[in-house]
Write an enzyme that holds these catalytic residues in place. Structure first.
Site, short mmCIF file in Angstrom:
data_model
loop_
_atom_site.label_atom_id
_atom_site.label_comp_id
_atom_site.label_asym_id
_atom_site.label_seq_id
_atom_site.Cartn_x
_atom_site.Cartn_y
_atom_site.Cartn_z
N LYS A 130 11.55 -25.80 -14.78
CA LYS A 130 10.85 -26.18 -16.02
C LYS A 130 9.71 -25.21 -16.33
CE LYS A 130 9.79 -30.35 -14.52
NZ LYS A 130 10.43 -30.50 -13.20
N ARG B 18 7.00 -38.84 -16.85
CA ARG B 18 7.72 -38.99 -15.59
C ARG B 18 7.96 -40.45 -15.24
NH1 ARG B 18 5.89 -33.66 -12.97
NH2 ARG B 18 7.25 -33.45 -11.17
N ARG C 133 10.09 -21.11 -2.86
CA ARG C 133 8.85 -21.00 -3.64
C ARG C 133 7.64 -21.21 -2.74
NH1 ARG C 133 8.13 -24.84 -8.85
NH2 ARG C 133 7.36 -26.36 -7.38
N ARG D 225 1.62 -23.50 -2.69
CA ARG D 225 1.54 -24.93 -3.03
C ARG D 225 1.85 -25.77 -1.79
NH1 ARG D 225 4.54 -26.56 -8.58
NH2 ARG D 225 4.66 -28.50 -7.39
N ARG E 3 9.51 -35.90 -3.10
CA ARG E 3 9.35 -35.66 -4.55
C ARG E 3 10.66 -35.89 -5.29
NH1 ARG E 3 7.17 -29.96 -3.70
NH2 ARG E 3 7.60 -29.52 -5.89
P1 ADP Z 1 7.39 -30.23 -9.50
O1 ADP Z 1 8.12 -30.72 -10.70
O2 ADP Z 1 7.86 -28.89 -9.04
O3 ADP Z 1 7.32 -31.24 -8.39
P2 ADP Z 1 4.82 -30.31 -10.91
O4 ADP Z 1 3.97 -29.12 -10.86
O5 ADP Z 1 5.40 -30.71 -12.21
O6 ADP Z 1 5.92 -29.97 -9.84
O7 ADP Z 1 4.07 -31.58 -10.31
C1 ADP Z 1 3.49 -31.55 -9.04
C2 ADP Z 1 2.96 -32.94 -8.66
O8 ADP Z 1 1.95 -33.34 -9.63
C3 ADP Z 1 3.98 -34.06 -8.69
O9 ADP Z 1 4.70 -34.16 -7.47
C4 ADP Z 1 3.07 -35.27 -8.92
O10 ADP Z 1 2.41 -35.67 -7.75
C5 ADP Z 1 2.02 -34.74 -9.88
N1 ADP Z 1 2.42 -34.97 -11.28
C6 ADP Z 1 2.76 -34.01 -12.19
N2 ADP Z 1 3.09 -34.57 -13.37
C7 ADP Z 1 2.95 -35.92 -13.20
C8 ADP Z 1 3.15 -37.04 -14.04
N3 ADP Z 1 3.58 -36.91 -15.32
N4 ADP Z 1 2.91 -38.28 -13.55
C9 ADP Z 1 2.48 -38.43 -12.29
N5 ADP Z 1 2.29 -37.42 -11.43
C10 ADP Z 1 2.52 -36.17 -11.87
#
Ligand code: ADP
Length: 224
Positions: A48, A123, A162, A168, A180
């Site tokens: 994404k 989400r 990654r 990260r 996750r």
């Molecule tokens: P990825 O999709 O690769 O796991 P992101 O960078 O989108 O990574 O998100 C990393 C973390 O940030 C998620 O695992 C979650 O803990 C938190 N997070 C991101 N977006 C949301 C959301 N919309 N609601 C709740 N937690 C979120």
């Protein structure tokens, strides 16, 4: 705690749950048709962020990544960052109240936007409802959810790769990566149906070269 966090976002407290948020900008005359708002969807590691960076240039949209905003706050050791980190390190979602307020604040920072690419939001069902209300308040709408579809085992491999370079913490540990993905199936995957019911869901094969995937996404976006 929530009251304090809300004050961080520079906006008035809503008097009651579900009340409309403060107006984005006075005299906002945008019609429902001239903004393009896209939810870029898919499990962790689907690509994404990579695609959003390309698409925001191509379509002149504002890209909001909730993950990036959380990581920015962690880096700057804010109260929000400390709270978010406690969930992110375990592979869990940050609570809806916090995430929704943060997202609204990010949208409000861009009153002149042609439209938004939402990456990592919504989400959960509550977040999708909140986004719908936010769009209504802007006299706008979500035009489409465009989803990158990738098999779970490919995702785990990509995230471990990654993790070697991204720094990260949540990419460095396979158990956290799998959690996750599990969290995605528990709370997020149902949003496919939510947008399908509105005829807004578009699935795209997320395996292939970056350019090929951009082209697949563009075919959907060009028709919106
Ligand atoms: P990825 O999709 O690769 O796991 P992101 O960078 O989108 O990574 O998100 C990393 C973390 O940030 C998620 O695992 C979650 O803990 C938190 N997070 C991101 N977006 C949301 C959301 N919309 N609601 C709740 N937690 C979120």
């Amino acid at each position: 705690m929530w009251r304090f966090l809300s004050s961080l976002f520079n906006r008035k407290q809503n008097p009651s749950e579900g009340a409309p948020i403060t107006t984005i900008s006075e005299g906002n005359e945008r019609s429902k048709t001239n903004m393009k708002n896209i939810v870029l969807f898919g499990p962790p590691g689907a690509g994404k962020g990579t695609q959003a960076e390309i698409l925001k240039q191509k379509y002149q949209l504002v890209h909001i990544s909730t993950g990036d905003v959380f990581r920015y706050n962690i880096k700057n050791a804010t109260e929000l960052g400390t709270l978010a980190k406690s969930y992110m390190d375990k592979g869990h979602l940050v609570p809806d109240t916090v995430t929704i307020d943060m997202l609204k604040a990010e949208v409000e920072k861009n009153p002149q936007a042609n439209g938004f690419i939402f990456d990592g939001f919504p989400r959960t069902a509550a977040q999708a409802e909140a986004l719908s209300h936010l769009m209504d308040d802007m006299n706008s709408q979500i035009n489409a959810m465009v989803a990158l579809e990738v098999d779970d085992e490919i995702l785990v491999g990509r995230l471990l790769e990654r993790g070697k370079v991204s720094g990260r913490a949540d990419d460095a540990n396979e158990a956290v990566i799998r959690e996750r993905i599990a969290e995605y199936y528990r709370k997020t995957d149902i949003l496919k149906e939510y947008y399908q019911n509105q005829n807004k869901y578009h699935g795209v094969d997320g395996v292939g070269s970056i350019e090929d995937i951009t082209e697949r996404l563009s075919k959907v976006i060009d028709k919106l």
